[in-house]
Design a protein around this motif. Structure first.
Motif, short mmCIF file in Angstrom:
data_model
loop_
_atom_site.label_atom_id
_atom_site.label_comp_id
_atom_site.label_asym_id
_atom_site.label_seq_id
_atom_site.Cartn_x
_atom_site.Cartn_y
_atom_site.Cartn_z
N ALA A 1 -1.38 -1.05 -4.30
CA ALA A 1 -2.25 -0.06 -4.42
C ALA A 1 -2.03 1.32 -4.08
CB ALA A 1 -3.63 -0.51 -3.66
N LEU B 1 1.01 -1.13 -0.10
CA LEU B 1 -0.14 -0.03 -0.01
C LEU B 1 0.95 1.20 0.00
CD1 LEU B 1 -2.77 -1.06 2.70
CD2 LEU B 1 -2.50 -1.35 0.32
N ARG C 1 0.93 -7.76 -5.35
CA ARG C 1 0.13 -6.66 -5.69
C ARG C 1 0.25 -5.43 -5.20
NH1 ARG C 1 -0.56 -10.48 -8.74
NH2 ARG C 1 -2.62 -11.39 -9.48
N LEU D 1 -10.33 -8.22 -6.08
CA LEU D 1 -10.83 -7.02 -5.07
C LEU D 1 -12.04 -7.58 -4.30
CD1 LEU D 1 -10.05 -3.78 -7.36
CD2 LEU D 1 -9.25 -4.08 -4.95
N VAL E 1 -7.00 6.31 -7.43
CA VAL E 1 -6.38 5.09 -6.95
C VAL E 1 -6.01 4.33 -8.05
CG1 VAL E 1 -7.00 3.11 -5.44
CG2 VAL E 1 -7.85 5.24 -4.98
N TYR E 2 -4.92 3.83 -7.88
CA TYR E 2 -4.22 2.88 -8.73
C TYR E 2 -3.77 1.53 -8.18
CZ TYR E 2 -4.04 7.40 -11.36
OH TYR E 2 -4.33 8.44 -12.11
N THR E 3 -3.95 0.22 -8.76
CA THR E 3 -3.85 -0.83 -8.29
C THR E 3 -3.64 -1.78 -9.68
OG1 THR E 3 -4.29 -2.49 -6.76
CG2 THR E 3 -6.28 -1.50 -8.19
#
Length: 312
Positions: free
Chosen positions: A114, A24, A112, A236, A227-229
């Motif tokens: 975010a 994060l 991953r 999700l 927000v980018y992920t």
């Protein structure tokens, strides 16, 4: 036709067969800064282990003095994103640099990521109806940056912030103030990371499949450009579905900063950074204490996982 549309349950098999490490990144994307001049004020690895039904939130203080592989030099870890993003004016380069720095310096693999800016954080919390926090002490900050409100015209404006102790229901702007204030805690950024973990734990209680799907159009609007992920929609929803059954005792919090005994993960210091051209207030990591806890959380055995000083 008057019946409510049934909410589909996502396939948890997308996530439950293995553990996940999600990085994060919380950025200071207020009106004083524009891309690529963004520092990652929040860096947290969330380790989700569906097999053992546990979650660890591992916060890395933004002032941690570490080796940045893409730059080949020592910097504060919050500069890794900016240094790489500025080189080719490329957001993905910044994410890769932040991700690689965490992987190489702390010996873990990131599955991953975010990234969220200030306004995105507040918008999502408002859409989900706010969060409930039990403040252990008042939050008083005479120099809080007043640069994110709807009527803010001065990016350098300041205001006095006060949040009363005790149970509080915080809207998006108030939650942002709670996690962002730097002057309201005796231990500065280390105390701030604890507050960030508290809000994420409270937000987890709101992130279930029903709340996400029922607010999906507004959430998409909230997240667009903020927000980018690299998580898929299925992932999700599966993470949200998994999280709704987690108890508070299943979520552990660790901050890799100054502490006591074998939980002393760093020292405050001041070092000269040639890239910044000035002395910087830093946290010097203690690998001898960080490594055992990282190896335990992430299942690394006896690996030499903490290498914050780079090669050699």
């Amino acid at each position: 036709s008057a019946e409510p549309t049934p909410i589909p349950t996502p396939d948890d098999g997308a996530i439950t067969s293995r553990s996940w490490n999600i990085l994060l990144l919380g950025s200071d994307s207020d009106s004083k800064y524009n891309f690529p001049v963004l520092f990652t004020q929040v860096m947290m690895v969330v380790h989700i282990d569906p097999i053992h039904n546990s979650v660890y939130m591992v916060s890395i203080p933004r002032d941690s003095w570490v080796y940045v592989p893409g730059n080949g030099a020592m910097h504060k870890i919050d500069q890794a994103f900016y240094i790489a993003a500025a080189q080719n004016h490329n957001f993905d380069d910044g994410v890769r640099a932040a991700r690689l720095t965490v992987e190489k310096d702390y010996g873990i693999s990131i599955d991953r990521y975010a990234w969220v800016g200030l306004s995105g954080f507040a918008s999502v919390i408002d859409t989900l109806g706010g969060v409930d926090i039990d403040l252990t002490h008042p939050i008083i900050d005479d120099n809080y940056p007043d640069d994110t409100g709807p009527n803010t015209n001065d990016p350098y404006a300041l205001k006095r912030l006060y949040l009363a102790p005790g149970p509080q229901h915080l809207n998006g702007q108030e939650a942002l103030e709670y996690v962002r204030s730097r002057h309201a805690d005796l231990v500065g950024d280390i105390g701030r990371t604890v507050r960030q973990q508290e809000v994420l734990t409270a937000l987890e209680k709101k992130l279930n499949v029903v709340s996400i799907l029922s607010n999906l159009p507004q959430l998409i609007s909230d997240l667009t450009g903020k927000v980018y992920t690299d998580m898929s929609e299925q992932e999700l929803l599966a993470f949200a579905n998994y999280g709704r059954n987690l108890t508070s005792s299943a979520i552990q919090h660790i901050t890799l900063g100054p502490g006591s005994g074998n939980q002393n993960y760093g020292d405050f210091g001041s070092l000269y950074d040639p890239w910044a051209g000035s002395y910087q207030s830093v946290v010097i990591p203690h690998c001898e204490n960080i490594q055992p806890v990282m190896n335990s959380i992430f299942g690394l055995g006896n690996a030499q996982s903490c290498n914050v000083n780079g090669p050699g």
